[in-house]
Design an enzyme around this catalytic site. Sequence first.
Site, PDB file in Angstrom:
ATOM      1  N   ASN A 229      35.068 -19.759  -9.402  1.00  0.00           N
ATOM      2  CA  ASN A 229      35.350 -21.143  -9.812  1.00  0.00           C
ATOM      3  C   ASN A 229      34.975 -21.179 -11.296  1.00  0.00           C
ATOM      4  O   ASN A 229      33.889 -21.587 -11.673  1.00  0.00           O
ATOM      5  CB  ASN A 229      34.508 -22.139  -9.008  1.00  0.00           C
ATOM      6  CG  ASN A 229      34.927 -22.162  -7.540  1.00  0.00           C
ATOM      7  OD1 ASN A 229      36.082 -21.893  -7.217  1.00  0.00           O
ATOM      8  ND2 ASN A 229      34.000 -22.493  -6.669  1.00  0.00           N
ATOM      9  N   LYS A 306      40.808 -16.698  -8.918  1.00  0.00           N
ATOM     10  CA  LYS A 306      40.948 -17.585  -7.757  1.00  0.00           C
ATOM     11  C   LYS A 306      41.914 -18.677  -8.192  1.00  0.00           C
ATOM     12  O   LYS A 306      41.594 -19.472  -9.077  1.00  0.00           O
ATOM     13  CB  LYS A 306      39.588 -18.174  -7.406  1.00  0.00           C
ATOM     14  CG  LYS A 306      39.616 -19.267  -6.336  1.00  0.00           C
ATOM     15  CD  LYS A 306      38.197 -19.716  -5.989  1.00  0.00           C
ATOM     16  CE  LYS A 306      38.182 -20.846  -4.979  1.00  0.00           C
ATOM     17  NZ  LYS A 306      36.806 -21.256  -4.614  1.00  0.00           N
ATOM     18  N   GLU A 310      41.045 -24.243  -3.191  1.00  0.00           N
ATOM     19  CA  GLU A 310      39.911 -25.171  -3.287  1.00  0.00           C
ATOM     20  C   GLU A 310      39.892 -25.886  -4.634  1.00  0.00           C
ATOM     21  O   GLU A 310      38.858 -25.984  -5.301  1.00  0.00           O
ATOM     22  CB  GLU A 310      38.592 -24.424  -3.028  1.00  0.00           C
ATOM     23  CG  GLU A 310      38.559 -23.773  -1.652  1.00  0.00           C
ATOM     24  CD  GLU A 310      37.212 -23.181  -1.265  1.00  0.00           C
ATOM     25  OE1 GLU A 310      36.480 -22.725  -2.154  1.00  0.00           O
ATOM     26  OE2 GLU A 310      36.914 -23.178  -0.058  1.00  0.00           O
ATOM     27  N   ARG A 343      42.826 -13.086  -5.882  1.00  0.00           N
ATOM     28  CA  ARG A 343      42.258 -13.389  -4.566  1.00  0.00           C
ATOM     29  C   ARG A 343      43.281 -14.005  -3.617  1.00  0.00           C
ATOM     30  O   ARG A 343      44.094 -14.851  -4.021  1.00  0.00           O
ATOM     31  CB  ARG A 343      41.069 -14.333  -4.709  1.00  0.00           C
ATOM     32  CG  ARG A 343      39.914 -13.676  -5.415  1.00  0.00           C
ATOM     33  CD  ARG A 343      38.780 -14.652  -5.554  1.00  0.00           C
ATOM     34  NE  ARG A 343      37.819 -14.590  -4.487  1.00  0.00           N
ATOM     35  CZ  ARG A 343      37.271 -15.648  -3.916  1.00  0.00           C
ATOM     36  NH1 ARG A 343      37.641 -16.868  -4.247  1.00  0.00           N
ATOM     37  NH2 ARG A 343      36.361 -15.504  -2.972  1.00  0.00           N
ATOM     38  N   ASP A 384      36.230 -17.481   6.253  1.00  0.00           N
ATOM     39  CA  ASP A 384      35.341 -17.523   5.092  1.00  0.00           C
ATOM     40  C   ASP A 384      33.976 -16.899   5.369  1.00  0.00           C
ATOM     41  O   ASP A 384      32.991 -17.636   5.469  1.00  0.00           O
ATOM     42  CB  ASP A 384      35.162 -18.982   4.649  1.00  0.00           C
ATOM     43  CG  ASP A 384      34.506 -19.095   3.287  1.00  0.00           C
ATOM     44  OD1 ASP A 384      34.385 -18.068   2.601  1.00  0.00           O
ATOM     45  OD2 ASP A 384      34.120 -20.212   2.915  1.00  0.00           O
ATOM     46  N   GLU A 406      37.053  -7.871   0.261  1.00  0.00           N
ATOM     47  CA  GLU A 406      35.973  -8.674  -0.330  1.00  0.00           C
ATOM     48  C   GLU A 406      34.997  -9.071   0.774  1.00  0.00           C
ATOM     49  O   GLU A 406      35.398  -9.666   1.775  1.00  0.00           O
ATOM     50  CB  GLU A 406      36.545  -9.934  -0.989  1.00  0.00           C
ATOM     51  CG  GLU A 406      35.468 -10.831  -1.594  1.00  0.00           C
ATOM     52  CD  GLU A 406      36.022 -12.121  -2.238  1.00  0.00           C
ATOM     53  OE1 GLU A 406      37.260 -12.309  -2.249  1.00  0.00           O
ATOM     54  OE2 GLU A 406      35.208 -12.925  -2.706  1.00  0.00           O
ATOM     55  N   GLU A 412      25.552 -16.868   2.433  1.00  0.00           N
ATOM     56  CA  GLU A 412      25.905 -18.282   2.484  1.00  0.00           C
ATOM     57  C   GLU A 412      25.897 -18.825   3.906  1.00  0.00           C
ATOM     58  O   GLU A 412      25.439 -19.935   4.150  1.00  0.00           O
ATOM     59  CB  GLU A 412      27.301 -18.462   1.856  1.00  0.00           C
ATOM     60  CG  GLU A 412      27.874 -19.854   2.029  1.00  0.00           C
ATOM     61  CD  GLU A 412      29.272 -20.011   1.434  1.00  0.00           C
ATOM     62  OE1 GLU A 412      29.801 -19.046   0.848  1.00  0.00           O
ATOM     63  OE2 GLU A 412      29.838 -21.117   1.550  1.00  0.00           O
ATOM     64  N   TRP A 562      37.446 -28.408   6.695  1.00  0.00           N
ATOM     65  CA  TRP A 562      36.086 -28.194   6.213  1.00  0.00           C
ATOM     66  C   TRP A 562      35.081 -28.713   7.232  1.00  0.00           C
ATOM     67  O   TRP A 562      33.892 -28.823   6.931  1.00  0.00           O
ATOM     68  CB  TRP A 562      35.859 -28.915   4.869  1.00  0.00           C
ATOM     69  CG  TRP A 562      36.447 -28.223   3.690  1.00  0.00           C
ATOM     70  CD1 TRP A 562      37.054 -27.003   3.667  1.00  0.00           C
ATOM     71  CD2 TRP A 562      36.475 -28.703   2.336  1.00  0.00           C
ATOM     72  NE1 TRP A 562      37.467 -26.694   2.395  1.00  0.00           N
ATOM     73  CE2 TRP A 562      37.123 -27.722   1.544  1.00  0.00           C
ATOM     74  CE3 TRP A 562      36.028 -29.865   1.697  1.00  0.00           C
ATOM     75  CZ2 TRP A 562      37.333 -27.870   0.164  1.00  0.00           C
ATOM     76  CZ3 TRP A 562      36.227 -30.006   0.324  1.00  0.00           C
ATOM     77  CH2 TRP A 562      36.874 -29.018  -0.426  1.00  0.00           C
TER      78      TRP A 562
HETATM   79  C1  GCV Z   1      33.295 -19.725  -4.964  1.00  0.00           C
HETATM   80  C2  GCV Z   1      33.640 -20.665   0.182  1.00  0.00           C
HETATM   81  C3  GCV Z   1      32.371 -21.069  -0.504  1.00  0.00           C
HETATM   82  C4  GCV Z   1      32.648 -21.496  -1.935  1.00  0.00           C
HETATM   83  C5  GCV Z   1      33.365 -20.342  -2.652  1.00  0.00           C
HETATM   84  C6  GCV Z   1      34.642 -20.017  -1.880  1.00  0.00           C
HETATM   85  C7  GCV Z   1      35.402 -18.842  -2.480  1.00  0.00           C
HETATM   86  O1  GCV Z   1      34.465 -21.777   0.362  1.00  0.00           O
HETATM   87  O2  GCV Z   1      31.748 -22.097   0.213  1.00  0.00           O
HETATM   88  O3  GCV Z   1      31.424 -21.810  -2.539  1.00  0.00           O
HETATM   89  O4  GCV Z   1      33.646 -20.675  -3.977  1.00  0.00           O
HETATM   90  O5  GCV Z   1      34.304 -19.681  -0.563  1.00  0.00           O
HETATM   91  O6  GCV Z   1      35.283 -17.770  -1.942  1.00  0.00           O
HETATM   92  O7  GCV Z   1      36.106 -19.028  -3.445  1.00  0.00           O
END
Ligand code: GCV
Length: 728
Positions: A229, A306, A310, A343, A384, A406, A412, A562
Amino acid sequence: MPMRAFIRLALLTLAVLRPAAHAEDGYDLWLRYRPVQGDLLTAYRAAATEIVPPGTSSPTSAIVSTELSRGLGGLLGSAAPPAVPAPTRDGSIVFGTPVSSPLIARLHLNLKGLGDDGYVIRSASFAGHHITVIAAPHDVGVLYGAFHFLRLLQTHRPLEPLELSSAPRIRHRVLDHWDNLDRTIERGYAGESIWDWQKLPDYLDPRYTDYARACASVGINGTVLNNVNASAISLTPPYLRKLAALADVFRPYGLHVYLSARFSAPIEIGGLKTADPLDPAVRAWWRAKSDEIYTLIPDFGGFLVKANSEGQPGPQDYSRTHADGANMLADAVAPHGGIVMWRAFVYSQEQPDDRAKQAYDEFVPLDGKFRDNVILQVKNGPIDFQPREPFHPLFGAMPRTPLMLEVQITKEYLGMATHLVYLGPLFEETLRADTYARGKGSSVAKVTDGSLFGHPRTGIAGVANIGSDRDWTGSHFNQANWYVFGRLAWDPLQSSRDIADEWVRMTFSNDPAFVAPVVGMMMSSREAAVDYMTPLGLAHQMARTTHYGPGPWVSGGPRADWTSVYFNRADAQGIGFDRTATGSNAVVQYAPPVAAKFTDLKRIPDNLLLWFHHLPWDYKMRSGHTLWDELVIHYSDGVRTVGDMRRTWASLAGKIDSHRYAQVSTFLEIQEKEARWWRDASIAYFQTFSHQPLPAGFSPPEHDLHYYETLCFPYVPGHSPLPGEKCQ
Ligand code: GCV
């Protein structure tokens, strides 16, 4: 006493009383090099009497000398073996390439097939002396070989005779840092980012060198320094100079830097009106930007992107495809030998279709449409980084496109810093999963290492768990996840148990009475987490946005996919996501033999059952239990296993230093408490649908559902709360 003398004395006293900064605080990772004892010490001292560096030195060969001196000095508990120009006695360690070392050239070793990074470690004879040779076609291979040689001593392996040869099966072995420029880390649980952008490029924190050294010790050769991001600011000249300073530190360790590129950067920092990948001005901007980067960093690895995921900008904002976007960047870096890691973690903002299907639907039609220097970066599973997912259906489905795997090293969804969850078995499970794309034996590992479809461009990425905490990763056992990622990236066919064994030996102790139980704990830890969080194929049941703790009741909010209820689909009839033909039919994205197995209730493994099927609460499981009872048993097993882990650890008191021992004990205590929280909250919630009692002998949740639903943790690390954000 005069004031000056008093202050001096006080400072001295303080210094004596303060524990040594380098006590066993985890900073040394697996590179501790503590002295070997007993007979082995005698053997090792005889096998490592002197070091013979190459005649022509380079920054990398200087590092090899330093590392061997440091390692052998520590392990042999004596002064480092002297460096000499040629072997003078038995036990010489000669290292170099045929070009840098005339001695190595004279040995005429067969170095074919070792590629850029491979090496050999051989016992040999030279002028009547028994010597050890660490040789490679390139300097960096020698460095990898030196770390391997030291690992043999660290893990108490025999040294004579040595006949080792090793080359990585994957070319780009990359850590992805989700580090922001303000030093926060998305999903980071080990303090702030180690990249101190404000002091760069002038101040080079010694941690940067230690980081590169640790990466090299496990063969990692790439690092993406900023969050996917991404902020466009990382592409501005001042930040590129900071990046270049880091690249200079990393270069002799064979570590290439990459950047996450924000797709809309031409607008944000380039003053253009569009970021359309087919617009000539945009293309020219990226070309010029790439030229600028390569002028500063000639070995820059390339971009990670990316896009249209999102909320991130991307080519679809201009009705272009992912291939259009990736190829535009690929063209910009191609003249410099760079790559683009694009990605595949996408799911539409609008599409109401099963989120698990969307990456496949978007990318499979683009197979064969990417430039040669693009690799598609695909998460291990279709959702995810959950505690368990089936392998991503894109593996095997895009034969004309190189795919890189990946995985997430930071936890997380697996208990963040404190839960002891060794991810080796999770990575191994994915790598060994059979896609059947070219018949039986078409594993994800073979897609990733390029052998299945004959791709020379190969890669693997792990989302880093590294931060500024003294122990780097937020807990001593989280270091094992950085380690196992590197070792599997080098050779994805290795066993995660073997890797755990060597990590424990290097990190803690070679005492068999310590190694065996700790490896056992590590190997059962991932399944325990699956059990207490998301058993039988459930997924994404964590608290909203922070993902800390259970939240199976999470519903509403900006997007259905989500929420937890979207994934668990619990209702009066039963539980689970029907992804067969009667449901979303995501299962057909797998090759027919895999799809048939996942569809067939008689053949699907229990651990993926509710990923693919919605089943009644009283569904009869293979075990003979009802589904409801089986769920309760799994949740409870997870808690029990953590209890077992605590007891095992308690039995090891005194076998390692008290500092690390105590932290692990406390973290296991936290883990057990939180495992119980997960179990109780999940059972309390699902019981409102099953309306069934717990099986005999299983204790009820400690609190009522309302208690769990109203727990609130607004300041969880790794996530910046939005203004007005509610807890659940
Ligand atoms: C970097 C999930 C995570 C996000 C992350 C995303 C991704 O949604 O919660 O924090 O963002 O994956 O892999 O891009």
